[in-house]
Design a protein around this motif. Structure first.
Motif, PDB file in Angstrom:
ATOM      1  N   ILE A   1       0.814  -1.220   0.000  1.00 27.78           N
ATOM      2  CA  ILE A   1       0.000   0.000   0.000  1.00 27.78           C
ATOM      3  C   ILE A   1       0.849   1.271   0.000  1.00 27.78           C
ATOM      4  N   GLY A   2       2.169   1.109  -0.045  1.00 32.78           N
ATOM      5  CA  GLY A   2       3.053   2.277  -0.072  1.00 32.78           C
ATOM      6  C   GLY A   2       3.088   3.040   1.236  1.00 32.78           C
ATOM      7  N   ASP A   3       2.959   2.343   2.339  1.00 33.37           N
ATOM      8  CA  ASP A   3       2.935   2.959   3.671  1.00 33.37           C
ATOM      9  C   ASP A   3       4.345   2.942   4.257  1.00 33.37           C
ATOM     10  N   LYS A   4       5.106   3.986   3.995  1.00 29.57           N
ATOM     11  CA  LYS A   4       6.488   4.039   4.472  1.00 29.57           C
ATOM     12  C   LYS A   4       6.578   4.122   5.989  1.00 29.57           C
ATOM     13  N   SER A   5       5.659   4.821   6.602  1.00 34.78           N
ATOM     14  CA  SER A   5       5.659   4.908   8.063  1.00 34.78           C
ATOM     15  C   SER A   5       5.417   3.526   8.675  1.00 34.78           C
ATOM     16  N   GLY A   6       4.449   2.805   8.139  1.00 33.45           N
ATOM     17  CA  GLY A   6       4.175   1.447   8.615  1.00 33.45           C
ATOM     18  C   GLY A   6       5.364   0.531   8.402  1.00 33.45           C
ATOM     19  N   LEU A   7       6.020   0.713   7.269  1.00 35.82           N
ATOM     20  CA  LEU A   7       7.214  -0.077   6.970  1.00 35.82           C
ATOM     21  C   LEU A   7       8.315   0.224   7.993  1.00 35.82           C
ATOM     22  N   GLY A   8       8.485   1.497   8.302  1.00 34.94           N
ATOM     23  CA  GLY A   8       9.479   1.884   9.302  1.00 34.94           C
ATOM     24  C   GLY A   8       9.178   1.282  10.665  1.00 34.94           C
ATOM     25  N   ASP A   9       7.880   1.290  11.040  1.00 37.86           N
ATOM     26  CA  ASP A   9       7.490   0.689  12.313  1.00 37.86           C
ATOM     27  C   ASP A   9       7.840  -0.796  12.346  1.00 37.86           C
ATOM     28  N   SER A  10       7.521  -1.494  11.270  1.00 36.57           N
ATOM     29  CA  SER A  10       7.816  -2.933  11.213  1.00 36.57           C
ATOM     30  C   SER A  10       9.318  -3.187  11.314  1.00 36.57           C
TER      31      SER A  10
END
Length: 158
Positions: free
Chosen positions: A145-154
């Motif tokens: 989904i292109g969620d960079k913030s979510g990716l960073g959290d993971s």
């Protein structure tokens, strides 16, 4: 404003006034929102049992109204509190329920957050392989989904 400034007692005064107004009007949606926000303040104050009570009351109203998004939000707050209280089985039950809700809503962003939360529960109980599986599922969703913030959290959790 008072909540953001850390003046929790003043925030509670205004939120209780808000709740009273919504009760007088019979506005259940407003009541649920006020109750959830009161729960947030008690969470910040680390008064977790009181926060659980308010989140539970907000959840009951969301269920009565059929507000699926509100149900997911209330359950998410409850799940976090169970995690903090060390009640990992209850947190997992709640998070599993939320995943189904976010699937129904098509809310992959929120689903990614909950997958990370499930990973945290498994990490907390020492099942690191299972925790990694959930973190990786969240990574996949965030990438899709292109969620960079979510990716960073993971990535923080991994």
């Amino acid at each position: 404003m008072y909540y953001s400034k850390g003046d929790y007692d003043k925030a509670l005064d205004y939120l209780r006034s808000s709740l009273a107004i919504y009760e007088e009007l019979g506005d259940k949606g407003g009541m649920g929102s006020s109750l959830g926000n009161i729960g947030n303040v008690h969470t910040e104050k680390r008064d977790l049992d009181t926060a659980l009570d308010y989140y539970g009351r907000s959840l009951a109203i969301s269920e009565e109204l059929g507000d699926t998004s509100g149900i997911g939000e209330s359950l998410g707050n409850i799940g976090v509190l169970y995690y903090w209280k060390g009640e990992q089985d209850k947190a997992l039950d709640i998070y599993t329920r939320i995943i189904k809700i976010f699937d129904e809503l098509g809310d992959n962003h929120s689903k990614g957050i909950i997958l990370n939360n499930i990973g945290l529960v498994y990490w907390k109980i020492g099942d690191f392989d299972k925790a990694l599986d959930y973190y990786n599922c969240s990574v996949k969703i965030s990438e899709d989904i292109g969620d960079k913030s979510g990716l960073g959290d993971s990535f923080i959790f991994i």
